[in-house]
Design a protein around this motif. Structure first.
Motif, mmCIF file in Angstrom:
data_model
loop_
_atom_site.group_PDB
_atom_site.id
_atom_site.type_symbol
_atom_site.label_atom_id
_atom_site.label_comp_id
_atom_site.label_asym_id
_atom_site.label_seq_id
_atom_site.Cartn_x
_atom_site.Cartn_y
_atom_site.Cartn_z
ATOM 1 N N TYR A 46 8.602 4.743 2.175
ATOM 2 C CA TYR A 46 7.967 4.182 0.991
ATOM 3 C C TYR A 46 8.768 2.985 0.502
ATOM 4 O O TYR A 46 9.989 2.939 0.662
ATOM 5 C CB TYR A 46 7.912 5.217 -0.140
ATOM 6 C CG TYR A 46 6.966 6.360 0.112
ATOM 7 C CD1 TYR A 46 5.600 6.175 -0.010
ATOM 8 C CD2 TYR A 46 7.436 7.611 0.462
ATOM 9 C CE1 TYR A 46 4.725 7.221 0.212
ATOM 10 C CE2 TYR A 46 6.568 8.658 0.681
ATOM 11 C CZ TYR A 46 5.217 8.459 0.550
ATOM 12 O OH TYR A 46 4.352 9.486 0.774
ATOM 13 N N MET B 233 10.599 2.283 -5.404
ATOM 14 C CA MET B 233 9.819 2.425 -6.626
ATOM 15 C C MET B 233 10.598 3.281 -7.613
ATOM 16 O O MET B 233 11.475 4.042 -7.213
ATOM 17 C CB MET B 233 8.484 3.133 -6.336
ATOM 18 C CG MET B 233 7.596 2.463 -5.356
ATOM 19 S SD MET B 233 6.083 3.392 -5.121
ATOM 20 C CE MET B 233 6.594 4.537 -3.854
ATOM 21 N N GLU C 176 6.589 6.705 -10.089
ATOM 22 C CA GLU C 176 5.672 6.126 -9.106
ATOM 23 C C GLU C 176 5.866 6.764 -7.735
ATOM 24 O O GLU C 176 4.893 6.998 -7.011
ATOM 25 C CB GLU C 176 5.881 4.616 -8.997
ATOM 26 C CG GLU C 176 5.397 3.836 -10.185
ATOM 27 C CD GLU C 176 5.609 2.346 -10.008
ATOM 28 O OE1 GLU C 176 5.555 1.871 -8.848
ATOM 29 O OE2 GLU C 176 5.836 1.668 -11.015
ATOM 30 N N THR D 232 4.118 10.123 -7.679
ATOM 31 C CA THR D 232 2.661 10.033 -7.496
ATOM 32 C C THR D 232 2.310 9.657 -6.056
ATOM 33 O O THR D 232 1.313 10.133 -5.518
ATOM 34 C CB THR D 232 2.036 9.008 -8.465
ATOM 35 O OG1 THR D 232 2.653 7.740 -8.263
ATOM 36 C CG2 THR D 232 2.200 9.446 -9.903
ATOM 37 N N ALA D 233 3.131 8.816 -5.423
ATOM 38 C CA ALA D 233 2.890 8.460 -4.017
ATOM 39 C C ALA D 233 3.061 9.682 -3.117
ATOM 40 O O ALA D 233 2.275 9.891 -2.181
ATOM 41 C CB ALA D 233 3.833 7.344 -3.588
ATOM 42 N N ARG E 71 0.066 11.917 -3.618
ATOM 43 C CA ARG E 71 -1.089 11.343 -2.932
ATOM 44 C C ARG E 71 -1.019 11.623 -1.427
ATOM 45 O O ARG E 71 -2.010 11.988 -0.801
ATOM 46 C CB ARG E 71 -1.141 9.838 -3.215
ATOM 47 C CG ARG E 71 -2.379 9.157 -2.746
ATOM 48 C CD ARG E 71 -2.486 7.716 -3.218
ATOM 49 N NE ARG E 71 -1.325 6.924 -2.841
ATOM 50 C CZ ARG E 71 -0.506 6.323 -3.702
ATOM 51 N NH1 ARG E 71 -0.695 6.428 -4.998
ATOM 52 N NH2 ARG E 71 0.521 5.613 -3.266
ATOM 53 N N ASP F 156 1.838 1.609 -0.859
ATOM 54 C CA ASP F 156 3.219 2.034 -1.085
ATOM 55 C C ASP F 156 3.948 2.384 0.214
ATOM 56 O O ASP F 156 5.171 2.455 0.228
ATOM 57 C CB ASP F 156 3.257 3.248 -2.010
ATOM 58 C CG ASP F 156 2.748 2.904 -3.405
ATOM 59 O OD1 ASP F 156 2.907 1.734 -3.809
ATOM 60 O OD2 ASP F 156 2.194 3.794 -4.078
#
Length: 148
Positions: free
Chosen positions: A10, A13, A17, A20-21, A24, A87
């Protein structure tokens, strides 16, 4: 279901954030019928080379390893979703293989050579081949045919 490993990088971040990535990513695995067995954070590291993704060049990334089980039919669509994720810097998906078992023979290797099982097998093999005819170089030609 087959076991897979997903190595995913990734972009750097803030923690909310990144969380949440990760959610997801894991929800996509669940939607495709997969079960996550392990999620491992390997930390933030420098990339071995510059990677340009979605028009941005990256030098560092957060490394994560997902181990999950999923049906093989869902892998292509799963990988397709990670390509489109903004991301994600890089993703690699591997089929996890079972480690090959081996027997430790250290006690046998520490013995002197005449007492090892593999050396004894080689000696028996040599004794069994003693009665066989050997190759002879005499071909009944009175000259060497490959001379110029």
């Amino acid at each position: 279901m087959i076991a897979y490993e997903l190595m995913i990088l990734y972009r750097l971040m803030p923690k909310p954030e990144l969380r949440t990535a990760l959610k997801r990513t894991s929800e996509t695995i669940f939607q495709k019928g997969g079960i996550i067995r392990k999620l491992e954070n390997l930390g933030t590291r420098d990339l071995p080379f510059k990677i340009s993704v979605h028009g941005v060049v990256y030098n560092k990334a957060d490394y994560f390893l997902f181990e999950f089980n999923a049906p093989p039919s869902s892998i292509a669509s799963l990988f397709d979703e990670y390509i489109r994720d903004v991301d994600v810097v890089r993703r690699r998906l591997y089929k996890k293989t079972e480690p090959v078992g081996f027997e430790c023979t250290l006690d046998n290797e520490m013995k002197p050579p005449p007492y090892r099982n593999d050396v004894l097998n080689l000696i028996e093999q040599a004794k069994s081949q003693q009665g066989k005819p050997k190759f002879e170089y005499n071909t009944n030609l009175d000259h060497y045919p490959f001379q110029k």
